[in-house]
Each structure stands twice: as C-alpha cells, then as structure tokens.
Design a protein around this motif. Structure first.
Motif, PDB file in Angstrom:
ATOM      1  N   GLU A  81     -30.965  52.239  -0.555  1.00 20.74           N
ATOM      2  CA  GLU A  81     -31.098  52.012   0.850  1.00 20.74           C
ATOM      3  C   GLU A  81     -32.501  51.879   1.468  1.00 20.74           C
ATOM      4  O   GLU A  81     -32.887  50.774   2.049  1.00 20.74           O
ATOM      5  CB  GLU A  81     -30.232  52.902   1.875  1.00 20.74           C
ATOM      6  CG  GLU A  81     -30.254  52.672   3.245  1.00 20.74           C
ATOM      7  CD  GLU A  81     -29.405  53.976   4.209  1.00 20.74           C
ATOM      8  OE1 GLU A  81     -30.030  54.166   5.287  1.00 20.74           O
ATOM      9  OE2 GLU A  81     -28.638  54.154   3.656  1.00 20.74           O
ATOM     10  N   ARG A  85     -34.921  48.688   2.867  1.00 23.75           N
ATOM     11  CA  ARG A  85     -35.486  48.688   4.070  1.00 23.75           C
ATOM     12  C   ARG A  85     -36.961  48.315   3.896  1.00 23.75           C
ATOM     13  O   ARG A  85     -37.716  47.374   4.822  1.00 23.75           O
ATOM     14  CB  ARG A  85     -35.358  49.988   4.700  1.00 23.75           C
ATOM     15  CG  ARG A  85     -34.203  50.283   5.524  1.00 23.75           C
ATOM     16  CD  ARG A  85     -34.066  51.611   6.317  1.00 23.75           C
ATOM     17  NE  ARG A  85     -33.026  52.300   6.266  1.00 23.75           N
ATOM     18  CZ  ARG A  85     -32.749  53.033   6.862  1.00 23.75           C
ATOM     19  NH1 ARG A  85     -33.550  54.185   7.270  1.00 23.75           N
ATOM     20  NH2 ARG A  85     -31.561  53.805   6.958  1.00 23.75           N
ATOM     21  N   THR A  86     -37.643  48.765   2.958  1.00 27.48           N
ATOM     22  CA  THR A  86     -39.043  48.741   2.784  1.00 27.48           C
ATOM     23  C   THR A  86     -39.367  47.242   2.291  1.00 27.48           C
ATOM     24  O   THR A  86     -40.470  47.003   2.358  1.00 27.48           O
ATOM     25  CB  THR A  86     -39.576  49.838   1.755  1.00 27.48           C
ATOM     26  OG1 THR A  86     -39.172  49.828   0.672  1.00 27.48           O
ATOM     27  CG2 THR A  86     -39.681  51.114   2.530  1.00 27.48           C
ATOM     28  N   ARG A  88     -38.617  44.637   3.234  1.00 25.51           N
ATOM     29  CA  ARG A  88     -38.752  43.974   4.342  1.00 25.51           C
ATOM     30  C   ARG A  88     -40.254  43.664   4.934  1.00 25.51           C
ATOM     31  O   ARG A  88     -40.898  43.018   5.482  1.00 25.51           O
ATOM     32  CB  ARG A  88     -37.867  44.013   5.591  1.00 25.51           C
ATOM     33  CG  ARG A  88     -36.414  43.318   5.130  1.00 25.51           C
ATOM     34  CD  ARG A  88     -35.411  43.900   6.265  1.00 25.51           C
ATOM     35  NE  ARG A  88     -34.721  44.862   5.886  1.00 25.51           N
ATOM     36  CZ  ARG A  88     -34.074  45.753   6.732  1.00 25.51           C
ATOM     37  NH1 ARG A  88     -34.156  45.787   7.964  1.00 25.51           N
ATOM     38  NH2 ARG A  88     -33.348  46.668   6.257  1.00 25.51           N
TER      39      ARG A  88
END
Length: 95
Positions: A81, A85-86, A88
């Motif tokens: 997860e 997220r990172t 992006r």
C-alpha cells in the motif's frame, strides 16, 4: 525521516536482499531492480529512496510470510500500500 536515515534503511534492506540471493533461493526482485536505484545512489531524491524501500520491503515481507494472517503478512500488505502511495510522489519530488 531524513534522507540520510532513509538511505540507511535502504542499505539494510538491500543487505537482506543480497543475503537471500546468496542462499540459492529463487526470489524475483525484478520489480525492485526495475527502479534502477540502490542505496549508493545518494543523488536520487528522498521520494525515490522511500519508494524503493517500500517496494523492497514488501517483497522481503512477502518472502517471510507463510500465510496472509500472520503479522508479517499484514506487514507485506501495508508495504505494498505504501509503495503504491509513494509511486505517485516519485516523479514530482526532488528532495
């Protein structure tokens, strides 16, 4: 975390990866390798190192996980997860 702390963590995870590779086990680190970043790439951004940590951490946690209900299995899911997220943030950051 500061960039130097992230690089230290990245170094530790890379050492674990190398240890697993020397054990004659068949682990596919191609996703991590496709990032083309290692702890020695200190010129790379903080976001890139963070993403590499999450990708590598996810793979290492999944190797250690025997079943999805274990603590390590949950850690693997969280690392995946965080990696999403990172990813992006990697292209837009130069920290």
């Amino acid at each position: 975390m500061h960039k130097d702390e992230l690089i230290q963590l990245h170094t530790l995870l890379a050492q674990i990866k190398r240890h697993l590779e020397t054990q004659d086990t068949d682990h596919d680190f191609s996703e991590y390798q496709s990032l083309a970043i290692s702890p020695v790439h200190i010129h790379r951004s903080k976001a890139e190192h963070k993403h590499a940590i999450f990708v590598l951490g996810n793979h290492l946690a999944s190797i250690m996980s025997e079943d999805e209900l274990s603590g390590i299995g949950r850690t693997s899911a969280r690392m995946q997860e965080f990696a999403k997220r990172t990813s992006r943030n990697v292209s837009g950051s130069n920290n």
